[in-house]
Design an enzyme around this catalytic site. Structure first.
Site, PDB file in Angstrom:
ATOM      1  CE1 TYR A  88      -3.082  -3.055   0.196  1.00 37.58           C
ATOM      2  CE2 TYR A  88      -3.595  -2.568   2.381  1.00 37.58           C
ATOM      3  CZ  TYR A  88      -3.840  -3.222   1.297  1.00 37.58           C
ATOM      4  OH  TYR A  88      -4.503  -4.231   1.478  1.00 37.58           O
TER       5      TYR A  88
ATOM      6  CG  PHE B 169     -13.951  -4.508  -2.492  1.00 40.58           C
ATOM      7  CD1 PHE B 169     -13.447  -3.102  -2.354  1.00 40.58           C
ATOM      8  CD2 PHE B 169     -13.019  -5.337  -3.151  1.00 40.58           C
ATOM      9  CE1 PHE B 169     -11.961  -2.794  -2.816  1.00 40.58           C
ATOM     10  CE2 PHE B 169     -11.957  -5.025  -3.913  1.00 40.58           C
ATOM     11  CZ  PHE B 169     -11.359  -3.972  -3.677  1.00 40.58           C
TER      12      PHE B 169
ATOM     13  CG  LEU C 183     -21.522  -0.594   0.621  1.00 36.06           C
ATOM     14  CD1 LEU C 183     -21.599   0.963   0.884  1.00 36.06           C
ATOM     15  CD2 LEU C 183     -22.857  -1.248   0.417  1.00 36.06           C
ATOM     16  N   GLY C 184     -18.698  -3.495  -2.633  1.00 34.06           N
ATOM     17  CA  GLY C 184     -18.521  -3.699  -3.764  1.00 34.06           C
ATOM     18  C   GLY C 184     -19.207  -4.542  -4.755  1.00 34.06           C
ATOM     19  N   GLY C 185     -19.533  -4.059  -6.209  1.00 34.12           N
ATOM     20  CA  GLY C 185     -20.129  -5.034  -7.323  1.00 34.12           C
ATOM     21  C   GLY C 185     -21.519  -5.122  -7.230  1.00 34.12           C
ATOM     22  CG  PHE C 186     -24.256  -3.730  -3.702  1.00 30.28           C
ATOM     23  CD1 PHE C 186     -25.305  -3.817  -2.825  1.00 30.28           C
ATOM     24  CD2 PHE C 186     -23.046  -4.361  -3.383  1.00 30.28           C
ATOM     25  CE1 PHE C 186     -25.250  -4.290  -1.859  1.00 30.28           C
ATOM     26  CE2 PHE C 186     -23.204  -4.624  -2.053  1.00 30.28           C
ATOM     27  CZ  PHE C 186     -24.160  -4.897  -1.434  1.00 30.28           C
TER      28      PHE C 186
END
Length: 288
Positions: A64, A213, A215-218
């Protein structure tokens, strides 16, 4: 034993008690996780606030920045409280384009472990996750050579516990056949439930599952359902998603990231949201 008022209580990673609500340091680096933060003082303040609020589980990686988040953690928190446990990740580097090329050959893994020790200012790393797959997600293939390399470093006393990240269930099983693991870190949320069986199996074994993630890929429809439930509860969708994850299984640990102390406090409050059985039933339909 860790005593905490944070949502979710605690879990034990091997022999390390941690808060189920942790903190992911990835967002402290610059844009696209490259370079230093725009607000250095703000990044230091977030890390110190996390510990002051009772968080004892911080997730990071030498990749990172690269190097940036580890250096910030050391600047903000070293010497570390005995209760604080830092989890890092090896198995990928950064290129000039901001990509994440694999770095799982033995030499690269050994170098990465020693770099983590140096930048974090530690003699031993509490937990090292082996990052598998690629930016598209888990990919099939043997983990033996890479995982055995980390086991060798563990036997040298440089690593306390091991885990895997971005892994298929088959790779989890292969790693476990080589040496014990204490956690799996994969993409999982309300909309992406591909690891449901794995989570339940790990819970029976006392192994943590750390989703990234949240909230990823909704899809738009799935987002609409989540927003409807959140509006009814007068809460943010992120809060509902975090609260659902904590309710999903006792072995799920959260590591939401933020570069804002205000947002950190909002995440903690949101994860404590009380979901009714009706709320849970409606949310469960999103990913099924």
């Amino acid at each position: 034993m860790v005593s905490t008022s944070l949502p979710g209580g605690t879990w034990t990673l091997g022999d390390l008690p941690v808060t189920r609500f942790g903190y992911g340091a990835m967002q402290l680096a610059g844009p696209w996780v490259m370079g230093p933060p725009a607000d250095h003082g703000g990044a230091i303040a977030v890390l110190r606030a996390a510990v002051e609020l009772g968080i004892t589980h911080i997730d990071t990686s030498e990749a990172y920045g690269p190097h940036v988040t580890n250096q910030l953690i050391r600047e903000a928190l070293h010497p570390y409280p005995d209760s604080l446990h830092i989890v890092t990740k090896v198995g990928a580097n950064r290129d000039q384009q901001g990509g994440w090329p694999p770095a799982r050959d033995p030499e690269s893994l050994r170098r990465s472990v020693h770099e983590n020790l140096e930048t974090l200012g530690l003699d031993v790393l509490d937990l090292v996750n082996l990052r598998l797959g690629d930016a598209a997600g888990p990919q099939p293939g043997s983990v033996a050579e890479a995982f055995e390399t980390l086991v060798g470093l563990q036997q040298q006393g440089l690593i306390r516990h091991l885990g895997v990240s971005n892994a298929t269930p088959e790779q989890v099983a292969e790693a476990q056949a080589i040496a014990p693991i204490v956690c799996v870190q994969n993409m999982y949320n309300l909309a992406h439930r591909q690891d449901d069986e794995l989570i339940d199996a790990l819970a029976q074994q006392g192994i943590a599952y750390v989703p990234f993630f949240p909230l990823g890929g909704f899809s738009p429809l799935q987002s609409s359902v989540l927003s409807t439930v959140a509006a009814r509860l007068e809460a943010a969708p992120m809060s509902v998603a975090l609260a659902w994850l904590l309710r999903r299984s006792p072995n799920i640990l959260l590591i939401p990231g933020t570069s804002s102390t205000t947002h950190l406090r909002e995440n903690i409050a949101g994860a404590a949201l009380r979901l009714s059985d009706d709320d849970l039933a409606e949310l469960d339909k999103i990913g099924r």
